[in-house]
Design a protein around this motif. Structure first.
Motif, short mmCIF file in Angstrom:
data_model
loop_
_atom_site.label_atom_id
_atom_site.label_comp_id
_atom_site.label_asym_id
_atom_site.label_seq_id
_atom_site.Cartn_x
_atom_site.Cartn_y
_atom_site.Cartn_z
N SER A 369 0.82 -1.21 0.00
CA SER A 369 0.00 0.00 0.00
C SER A 369 0.86 1.27 0.00
N VAL A 370 0.60 2.15 -0.93
CA VAL A 370 1.26 3.45 -0.95
C VAL A 370 0.79 4.30 0.23
N ASP A 371 -0.49 4.15 0.60
CA ASP A 371 -1.02 4.92 1.73
C ASP A 371 -0.29 4.57 3.02
N ARG A 372 0.12 3.30 3.17
CA ARG A 372 0.87 2.92 4.37
C ARG A 372 2.21 3.66 4.41
N VAL A 373 2.89 3.73 3.27
CA VAL A 373 4.18 4.43 3.21
C VAL A 373 4.00 5.89 3.61
N GLY A 378 4.13 10.49 7.44
CA GLY A 378 3.39 11.73 7.67
C GLY A 378 3.52 12.66 6.48
N TRP A 379 4.74 13.11 6.25
CA TRP A 379 5.07 13.97 5.11
C TRP A 379 6.10 13.26 4.25
N VAL A 380 5.92 13.25 2.93
CA VAL A 380 6.93 12.69 2.04
C VAL A 380 6.86 13.45 0.72
N GLU A 381 8.01 13.88 0.23
CA GLU A 381 8.04 14.60 -1.05
C GLU A 381 7.53 13.69 -2.15
N THR A 386 7.64 8.46 -5.27
CA THR A 386 7.74 7.68 -6.51
C THR A 386 8.96 6.77 -6.47
N LEU A 387 10.08 7.25 -5.94
CA LEU A 387 11.27 6.40 -5.81
C LEU A 387 11.01 5.21 -4.90
N LEU A 388 10.27 5.44 -3.83
CA LEU A 388 10.06 4.40 -2.82
C LEU A 388 8.99 3.39 -3.23
N THR A 389 8.05 3.79 -4.06
CA THR A 389 6.91 2.91 -4.37
C THR A 389 6.76 2.59 -5.85
N GLY A 390 7.34 3.43 -6.72
CA GLY A 390 7.14 3.24 -8.14
C GLY A 390 5.79 3.73 -8.62
N GLN A 391 5.00 4.34 -7.73
CA GLN A 391 3.67 4.81 -8.08
C GLN A 391 3.57 6.31 -7.82
N PRO A 392 3.53 7.11 -8.87
CA PRO A 392 3.50 8.57 -8.68
C PRO A 392 2.19 9.04 -8.06
N ARG A 393 2.28 10.03 -7.21
CA ARG A 393 1.11 10.69 -6.60
C ARG A 393 1.29 12.20 -6.75
N VAL A 401 3.33 14.89 -0.39
CA VAL A 401 2.13 14.08 -0.19
C VAL A 401 2.03 13.86 1.31
N VAL A 402 0.85 14.10 1.88
CA VAL A 402 0.72 14.14 3.33
C VAL A 402 -0.39 13.18 3.78
N SER A 403 -0.13 12.50 4.87
CA SER A 403 -1.15 11.66 5.48
C SER A 403 -2.35 12.52 5.86
N PRO A 404 -3.57 12.09 5.56
CA PRO A 404 -4.75 12.91 5.90
C PRO A 404 -4.82 13.29 7.37
N ALA A 405 -4.47 12.36 8.26
CA ALA A 405 -4.53 12.66 9.69
C ALA A 405 -3.50 13.72 10.06
N VAL A 406 -2.30 13.61 9.50
CA VAL A 406 -1.24 14.58 9.79
C VAL A 406 -1.62 15.95 9.23
N LEU A 407 -2.19 15.97 8.05
CA LEU A 407 -2.58 17.24 7.44
C LEU A 407 -3.69 17.91 8.25
N GLU A 408 -4.63 17.13 8.73
CA GLU A 408 -5.71 17.69 9.54
C GLU A 408 -5.16 18.32 10.82
N ARG A 409 -4.21 17.64 11.45
CA ARG A 409 -3.60 18.19 12.67
C ARG A 409 -2.82 19.47 12.37
N ALA A 410 -2.10 19.49 11.26
CA ALA A 410 -1.31 20.67 10.89
C ALA A 410 -2.23 21.87 10.64
#
Length: 572
Positions: A369-373, A378-381, A386-393, A401-410
């Motif tokens: 899961s990319v969402d798990r990564v 929390g925060w990942v450029e 893309t380097l870590l998963t091979g799947q661009p977002r 790209v930010v975890s929804p929970a982390v973004l809500e807290r920020a």
């Protein structure tokens, strides 16, 4: 479309003979192989099919002593030609090769039943039935079984037609625009220099491409490309390719090295993966023992920790953390085989799940899961994701790209800070880059003059009382302390350009503009210059204020000092 397939099967079942019949090339390249009649290392050929298409074939050794070479050949193939001799039937390496292909995720194949000329019809039929039974519930279940005998010329046309059909049902290698070539041969050619060969995956390469050779890290250039002795200017994934390289000596390159583009791959020496233990083992698998990993054409010793239980029993699939002695360019989804060196046996294989584990082994629960990564970081450029998963977002905030929970807290934290800052507003300069990016997502705030305030909140610096006090006495301005104004308010007024500070004295911006007009008028009639006393008298002020005003004018090119007088500057 061109695909690359490998042979597979027990020693002396006729793999190399079959390849020669299909390609016209004897894949046994070494004198020792020809003398012993035994394939030791990888061989290669190109089969032209009835449709006009072609298929690259990697011939692998069948003897158990050379299983490492076999693994180097099948690590990047699309499909297989599985060979079983009718006169011997299913043998130990038939079983091991089949399991290895399954572990590596090969999902298409064709079965050749060889040496049928040595057997009567009943023996051939029994061999066919045995093969079909053995491959049941594997990726070869239902695969065509072609009866062949090279000596008698039996079945070669049928086998070529079967390969044509195999090409039809084998998906083309994906072009992800990030090429990776696992080197399976390296040598020097007279007049050309270093040549490396392999099965290209992941993307296209061209002549003059700048690549990187790992693990050495050498920057190399593609001087020329060949595929089965045919010159190419570019070549796509799924093809066998010989690459003529500049920038490295062939003696510095070994099987298992990798050609990649710089900055397109995450190099990892620690990874989390799934491991499926072969059901045919007679013992459980634990962290104890000397293990080796086979991925692509690479073989490396590896330290293994099972995530969760102490051991995995035969037939079980579990999670493991693997530590490599050197970093490899890997992606989630890459397949590998694991062998135990002490017992000289294949124990299982699996899928890479995480090439940069964040959590300690006791807490890790890797998956694809990319969402798990994202959640674990929390925060990942976006580029790094893309380097870590091979799947661009696409980025959620700025370049991240930010975890929804982390973004809500920020967002909640920033909104609270804005509320707490009061009418003065929150200074943007005091925020880090991530917080400044999050501000763009807050719909109930506004940014003016470098300050963040809630929408609808009045601007405390509009018609500020200190600005009004300075405008009321333009050339005899009160100091902030006497006016009861705090330092932070004064700094903000200066920052906004509403007031001007010079040598500790504050003037309204309108007062400075008025003074410039007065000086322009004076210097128009006195081009040789005006004195401080004349300026002081004209402005009805004292030296305490006239000198800072003139210093500001000098510093901003409105006037220039010449001895005891001021003359016009370039900006007047």
């Amino acid at each position: 479309m061109s695909i690359t397939i490998s042979t597979a099967g027990h020693v002396d079942h006729g793999k190399s003979t079959l390849v020669e019949a299909l390609t016209g090339i004897d894949p046994d390249r070494f004198a020792e192989e020809k003398a012993r009649g035994l394939t030791i290392d990888l061989g290669f050929g190109l089969a032209q099919l009835p449709s006009g298409r072609s298929v690259s074939i990697i011939d692998v050794p069948g003897h158990e002593r050379f299983i490492r070479n076999m693994l180097a050949g099948v690590g990047a193939v699309d499909a297989c030609l599985f060979v079983v001799a009718a006169n011997e039937g299913w043998m130990p390496q038939s079983e091991e090769h089949l399991r290895i292909l399954e572990l590596l995720g090969v999902s298409h194949g064709l079965i050749a039943l060889t040496k049928v000329g040595l057997c009567d019809t009943d023996i051939v039929e029994l061999a066919r039935l045995e093969v079909e039974e053995r491959v049941e519930s594997t990726f070869l279940s239902g695969a065509p079984v072609v009866e062949t005998d090279v000596v008698d010329g039996v079945g070669i046309n049928d086998l070529q037609a079967g390969l044509d059909e195999l090409v039809d049902r084998t998906p083309a290698a994906a072009d992800l625009r990030r090429p990776r070539l696992w080197v399976d041969r390296a040598f020097a050619a007279r007049g050309a220099g270093t040549i490396v060969t392999g099965t290209l995956g992941g993307g296209q390469i061209r002549v003059d491409d700048e690549l990187e050779l790992r693990p050495k890290g050498a920057a190399v250039r593609v001087r020329a490309l060949q595929s089965h002795y045919s010159q190419r200017t570019k070549i796509g994934p799924g093809n066998r390719v010989a690459v003529n390289l500049s920038g490295v000596n062939h003696q510095e390159v070994a099987r298992g090295d990798v050609l990649v583009r710089n900055r397109q791959w995450h190099l990892t020496s620690r990874l989390d993966a799934s491991l499926t233990v072969l059901g045919t083992l007679d013992h459980e698998v634990s962290r104890r023992g000397a293990h080796a990993i086979y991925v692509g054409a690479c073989e490396l010793p590896v330290r293994m920790r099972i995530l969760g239980p102490e051991a995995l029993v035969p037939g079980e699939t579990g999670l493991v953390r693997l530590h490599l002695p050197r970093p490899l360019p890997l992606l989630p989804g890459d397949r590998f085989v694991l062998r135990e060196s002490g017992r000289a046996e294949t124990i299982g294989g699996g899928t890479v799940l995480d090439v940069d584990p964040m959590l300690p082994a006791s807490k890790a629960k890797p998956d694809l899961s990319v969402d798990r990564v994202i959640a674990e970081r929390g925060w990942v450029e976006a580029d790094r994701l893309t380097l870590l998963t091979g799947q661009p977002r696409e980025p959620d905030v700025g370049r991240w790209v930010v975890s929804p929970a982390v973004l809500e807290r920020a967002q909640a934290r920033l909104r609270e800070a804005v509320n707490g800052a009061g009418p003065l507003g929150l200074d943007v300069a005091g925020l880090n880059e991530r917080d400044r990016a999050v501000l763009d997502l807050l719909e109930d705030v506004t940014i003016e003059g470098g300050r963040v305030r809630l929408v609808g909140q009045s601007d405390p610096f509009e018609n500020h009382r200190y600005t009004a006090a300075l405008e009321a006495a333009p050339f005899t301005p009160p100091d902030p302390e006497a006016a009861g104004v705090g330092r932070s308010e004064v700094r903000e007024l200066v920052k906004r350009g509403l007031i001007v500070e010079q040598d500790g004295v504050f003037f309204a911006a309108s007062a400075v503009e008025g003074a410039q007009s007065v000086l322009a008028e004076m210097l128009a009639s006195q081009p040789d210059g005006v004195t401080v006393a004349e300026v002081r008298e004209r402005l009805a002020t004292t030296r305490k204020y006239a000198l800072p005003l003139l210093a500001w004018m000098d510093g901003h090119g409105v006037t220039r000092r010449r001895g005891d007088v001021r003359i016009a500057g370039p900006r007047l």
